[in-house]
Motif scaffolding. Sequence first.
Motif, PDB file in Angstrom:
ATOM      1  N   LEU A  90       0.856  -1.197   0.000  1.00  8.69           N
ATOM      2  CA  LEU A  90       0.000   0.000   0.000  1.00  8.69           C
ATOM      3  C   LEU A  90       0.883   1.235   0.000  1.00  8.69           C
ATOM      4  O   LEU A  90       1.925   1.256   0.666  1.00  8.69           O
ATOM      5  CB  LEU A  90      -0.857   0.044   1.269  1.00  8.69           C
ATOM      6  N   GLU A  91       0.470   2.270  -0.737  1.00  7.54           N
ATOM      7  CA  GLU A  91       1.084   3.586  -0.611  1.00  7.54           C
ATOM      8  C   GLU A  91       0.077   4.414   0.184  1.00  7.54           C
ATOM      9  O   GLU A  91      -0.999   4.748  -0.331  1.00  7.54           O
ATOM     10  CB  GLU A  91       1.330   4.194  -1.986  1.00  7.54           C
ATOM     11  N   VAL A  92       0.426   4.681   1.411  1.00  7.11           N
ATOM     12  CA  VAL A  92      -0.498   5.396   2.301  1.00  7.11           C
ATOM     13  C   VAL A  92      -0.155   6.879   2.200  1.00  7.11           C
ATOM     14  O   VAL A  92       0.900   7.321   2.642  1.00  7.11           O
ATOM     15  CB  VAL A  92      -0.360   4.885   3.746  1.00  7.11           C
ATOM     16  N   SER A  94      -0.929  10.841   2.858  1.00  5.52           N
ATOM     17  CA  SER A  94      -1.586  11.753   3.790  1.00  5.52           C
ATOM     18  C   SER A  94      -1.448  13.166   3.223  1.00  5.52           C
ATOM     19  O   SER A  94      -0.357  13.571   2.826  1.00  5.52           O
ATOM     20  CB  SER A  94      -0.903  11.637   5.145  1.00  5.52           C
ATOM     21  N   ARG A  95      -2.557  13.905   3.189  1.00  8.98           N
ATOM     22  CA  ARG A  95      -2.548  15.218   2.519  1.00  8.98           C
ATOM     23  C   ARG A  95      -3.098  16.314   3.422  1.00  8.98           C
ATOM     24  O   ARG A  95      -4.217  16.184   3.933  1.00  8.98           O
ATOM     25  CB  ARG A  95      -3.427  15.169   1.264  1.00  8.98           C
ATOM     26  N   ASN A  96      -2.312  17.387   3.554  1.00  4.03           N
ATOM     27  CA  ASN A  96      -2.751  18.557   4.314  1.00  4.03           C
ATOM     28  C   ASN A  96      -3.233  19.692   3.418  1.00  4.03           C
ATOM     29  O   ASN A  96      -4.098  20.473   3.798  1.00  4.03           O
ATOM     30  CB  ASN A  96      -1.607  19.055   5.203  1.00  4.03           C
ATOM     31  N   GLY A 100      -0.789  17.903  -6.609  1.00  2.28           N
ATOM     32  CA  GLY A 100      -0.498  16.674  -7.358  1.00  2.28           C
ATOM     33  C   GLY A 100      -1.716  15.992  -7.928  1.00  2.28           C
ATOM     34  O   GLY A 100      -2.594  16.634  -8.510  1.00  2.28           O
ATOM     35  N   SER A 101      -1.787  14.672  -7.741  1.00  3.16           N
ATOM     36  CA  SER A 101      -2.840  13.879  -8.386  1.00  3.16           C
ATOM     37  C   SER A 101      -4.239  14.246  -7.870  1.00  3.16           C
ATOM     38  O   SER A 101      -5.227  14.025  -8.571  1.00  3.16           O
ATOM     39  CB  SER A 101      -2.585  12.386  -8.190  1.00  3.16           C
ATOM     40  N   LEU A 102      -4.309  14.808  -6.674  1.00  5.79           N
ATOM     41  CA  LEU A 102      -5.623  15.202  -6.147  1.00  5.79           C
ATOM     42  C   LEU A 102      -6.252  16.284  -7.038  1.00  5.79           C
ATOM     43  O   LEU A 102      -7.461  16.306  -7.261  1.00  5.79           O
ATOM     44  CB  LEU A 102      -5.461  15.735  -4.716  1.00  5.79           C
ATOM     45  N   LEU A 103      -5.385  17.163  -7.581  1.00  9.33           N
ATOM     46  CA  LEU A 103      -5.872  18.239  -8.468  1.00  9.33           C
ATOM     47  C   LEU A 103      -6.195  17.698  -9.862  1.00  9.33           C
ATOM     48  O   LEU A 103      -7.084  18.204 -10.535  1.00  9.33           O
ATOM     49  CB  LEU A 103      -4.814  19.343  -8.593  1.00  9.33           C
ATOM     50  N   ARG A 104      -5.418  16.647 -10.261  1.00 12.35           N
ATOM     51  CA  ARG A 104      -5.683  16.067 -11.592  1.00 12.35           C
ATOM     52  C   ARG A 104      -6.989  15.263 -11.586  1.00 12.35           C
ATOM     53  O   ARG A 104      -7.687  15.188 -12.589  1.00 12.35           O
ATOM     54  CB  ARG A 104      -4.524  15.144 -12.005  1.00 12.35           C
ATOM     55  N   ASN A 105      -7.318  14.659 -10.443  1.00 13.69           N
ATOM     56  CA  ASN A 105      -8.434  13.710 -10.401  1.00 13.69           C
ATOM     57  C   ASN A 105      -9.743  14.261  -9.838  1.00 13.69           C
ATOM     58  O   ASN A 105     -10.793  13.660 -10.039  1.00 13.69           O
ATOM     59  CB  ASN A 105      -8.039  12.480  -9.575  1.00 13.69           C
ATOM     60  N   VAL A 175       3.120  19.423   2.877  1.00 10.71           N
ATOM     61  CA  VAL A 175       1.911  19.487   2.038  1.00 10.71           C
ATOM     62  C   VAL A 175       1.245  18.111   1.960  1.00 10.71           C
ATOM     63  O   VAL A 175       0.045  17.960   2.207  1.00 10.71           O
ATOM     64  CB  VAL A 175       2.276  19.981   0.624  1.00 10.71           C
ATOM     65  N   ASP A 176       2.036  17.101   1.612  1.00  7.05           N
ATOM     66  CA  ASP A 176       1.549  15.715   1.596  1.00  7.05           C
ATOM     67  C   ASP A 176       2.747  14.776   1.645  1.00  7.05           C
ATOM     68  O   ASP A 176       3.896  15.213   1.504  1.00  7.05           O
ATOM     69  CB  ASP A 176       0.647  15.432   0.378  1.00  7.05           C
ATOM     70  N   PHE A 177       2.485  13.508   1.886  1.00 11.08           N
ATOM     71  CA  PHE A 177       3.583  12.535   1.946  1.00 11.08           C
ATOM     72  C   PHE A 177       3.032  11.130   1.773  1.00 11.08           C
ATOM     73  O   PHE A 177       1.842  10.893   1.946  1.00 11.08           O
ATOM     74  CB  PHE A 177       4.373  12.645   3.258  1.00 11.08           C
ATOM     75  N   LYS A 178       3.953  10.222   1.439  1.00 10.65           N
ATOM     76  CA  LYS A 178       3.575   8.822   1.221  1.00 10.65           C
ATOM     77  C   LYS A 178       4.329   7.926   2.191  1.00 10.65           C
ATOM     78  O   LYS A 178       5.542   8.091   2.370  1.00 10.65           O
ATOM     79  CB  LYS A 178       3.927   8.451  -0.222  1.00 10.65           C
ATOM     80  N   LEU A 179       3.615   7.027   2.824  1.00 10.17           N
ATOM     81  CA  LEU A 179       4.250   6.076   3.743  1.00 10.17           C
ATOM     82  C   LEU A 179       4.036   4.657   3.237  1.00 10.17           C
ATOM     83  O   LEU A 179       3.068   4.382   2.523  1.00 10.17           O
ATOM     84  CB  LEU A 179       3.615   6.177   5.143  1.00 10.17           C
ATOM     85  N   ASP A 198      11.851  12.847  -1.886  1.00 12.47           N
ATOM     86  CA  ASP A 198      11.333  12.004  -2.967  1.00 12.47           C
ATOM     87  C   ASP A 198       9.889  11.588  -2.704  1.00 12.47           C
ATOM     88  O   ASP A 198       9.147  11.285  -3.641  1.00 12.47           O
ATOM     89  CB  ASP A 198      12.150  10.705  -3.084  1.00 12.47           C
ATOM     90  N   THR A 199       9.518  11.498  -1.428  1.00 14.89           N
ATOM     91  CA  THR A 199       8.232  10.894  -1.069  1.00 14.89           C
ATOM     92  C   THR A 199       7.285  11.866  -0.351  1.00 14.89           C
ATOM     93  O   THR A 199       6.243  11.445   0.139  1.00 14.89           O
ATOM     94  CB  THR A 199       8.456   9.663  -0.165  1.00 14.89           C
ATOM     95  N   CYS A 200       7.697  13.119  -0.272  1.00 22.33           N
ATOM     96  CA  CYS A 200       6.862  14.132   0.404  1.00 22.33           C
ATOM     97  C   CYS A 200       6.806  15.379  -0.476  1.00 22.33           C
ATOM     98  O   CYS A 200       7.693  15.602  -1.296  1.00 22.33           O
ATOM     99  CB  CYS A 200       7.492  14.575   1.719  1.00 22.33           C
ATOM    100  N   ARG A 201       5.786  16.208  -0.252  1.00 24.67           N
ATOM    101  CA  ARG A 201       5.832  17.572  -0.793  1.00 24.67           C
ATOM    102  C   ARG A 201       6.164  18.515   0.348  1.00 24.67           C
ATOM    103  O   ARG A 201       5.466  18.517   1.379  1.00 24.67           O
ATOM    104  CB  ARG A 201       4.491  17.969  -1.428  1.00 24.67           C
ATOM    105  N   TYR A 202       7.252  19.248   0.173  1.00 22.57           N
ATOM    106  CA  TYR A 202       7.682  20.241   1.150  1.00 22.57           C
ATOM    107  C   TYR A 202       7.647  21.608   0.480  1.00 22.57           C
ATOM    108  O   TYR A 202       8.224  21.776  -0.597  1.00 22.57           O
ATOM    109  CB  TYR A 202       9.140  19.997   1.571  1.00 22.57           C
ATOM    110  N   PHE A 216      11.709  18.017 -10.104  1.00 25.75           N
ATOM    111  CA  PHE A 216      12.123  17.043 -11.130  1.00 25.75           C
ATOM    112  C   PHE A 216      10.935  16.634 -12.007  1.00 25.75           C
ATOM    113  O   PHE A 216      11.042  16.625 -13.237  1.00 25.75           O
ATOM    114  CB  PHE A 216      12.726  15.810 -10.443  1.00 25.75           C
ATOM    115  N   ARG A 217       9.800  16.346 -11.373  1.00 22.06           N
ATOM    116  CA  ARG A 217       8.606  15.936 -12.133  1.00 22.06           C
ATOM    117  C   ARG A 217       8.261  16.982 -13.182  1.00 22.06           C
ATOM    118  O   ARG A 217       7.930  16.658 -14.312  1.00 22.06           O
ATOM    119  CB  ARG A 217       7.386  15.774 -11.203  1.00 22.06           C
ATOM    120  N   LYS A 218       8.343  18.259 -12.783  1.00 20.41           N
ATOM    121  CA  LYS A 218       7.927  19.345 -13.678  1.00 20.41           C
ATOM    122  C   LYS A 218       9.089  19.919 -14.481  1.00 20.41           C
ATOM    123  O   LYS A 218       8.884  20.816 -15.301  1.00 20.41           O
ATOM    124  CB  LYS A 218       7.274  20.462 -12.845  1.00 20.41           C
TER     125      LYS A 218
END
Length: 246
Positions: A90-92, A94-96, A100-105, A175-179, A198-202, A216-218
């Motif tokens: 699972l990629e867990v 958490s978004r504050n 990212g993908s929340l805006l795309r979807n 901003v958000d992160f993946k665990l 690599d795994t968080c938005r700061y 890097f993504r952009k």
Amino acid sequence: MDKIGNLIYAGKAKDVYEYEDNNKVVVKFRDDISAGDGEKKDSLVKKGYYNSLISSKLFEVLEESSIKTQYLKLLKPQYILSKKLKMIPLEVISRNLAAGSLLRNFPFQEKQKLEPPIIQMDYKNDKYHDPMLNDDIIIALKISTKEELNEIRAITKKINHLLSKFLDEKEIILVDFKLEFGKDQDGNIVLGDEISPDTCRYWDKETLDTLDKDIFRKGQGNVMNAYEKVFNRVVDEDDLKKWNID
Ligand code: UDP
């Protein structure tokens, strides 16, 4: 370092090696970086150095507040001695703030505050391109039980609280992160993987500048300058002394 054994697993940015103690592994943070399902790739000098040290520090912060993590100690830059876990796919996330993908979807506003924070679970599976899951799918796929999901959510909430507070004091917005979680030999749910740019938005608290892999993504600017900034704010002289790093 002679205690590092054979390579067990090679991921997109990290390798996992056997250790002399069979209950432990050594995680090597490489300089590789990738985005978009591995379509965009590069190698950036010192990325493994920065990420291993930032991740070590953040795992230590969590351990101090009794979060169970796989972190045991930093052996040297890029190499972390860790508990061996059976990873849960699972990629867990958490978004504050919405990014990212929340805006795309979904129709969220960019930078919209998410109160309460959103916890989202994606399936860690390259073949299926990491789709978003719900509890019924997770349970039907036998990835986790309902009880385990509740525990994962509770731990993630606590981690969000602890990391947001720690980083805020360093002038960084989480901003958000993946665990990623796994199970230890006794079946306990333990935090694994890494916590790094690599795994968080700061975002810089004052300027809202991006200090993470989004650069890097952009393809917008110098990725390592941003990682170095996070490193300088998160890791202090005492940490380097404790880890025997000059
Ligand atoms: N993330 C990650 N690995 C992934 C997907 C996402 O570490 O495979 C992190 C990402 O860095 C961000 C958060 O999870 O901090 C949320 O990512 P999002 O779903 O917005 O996806 P993205 O925009 O990165 O495709």
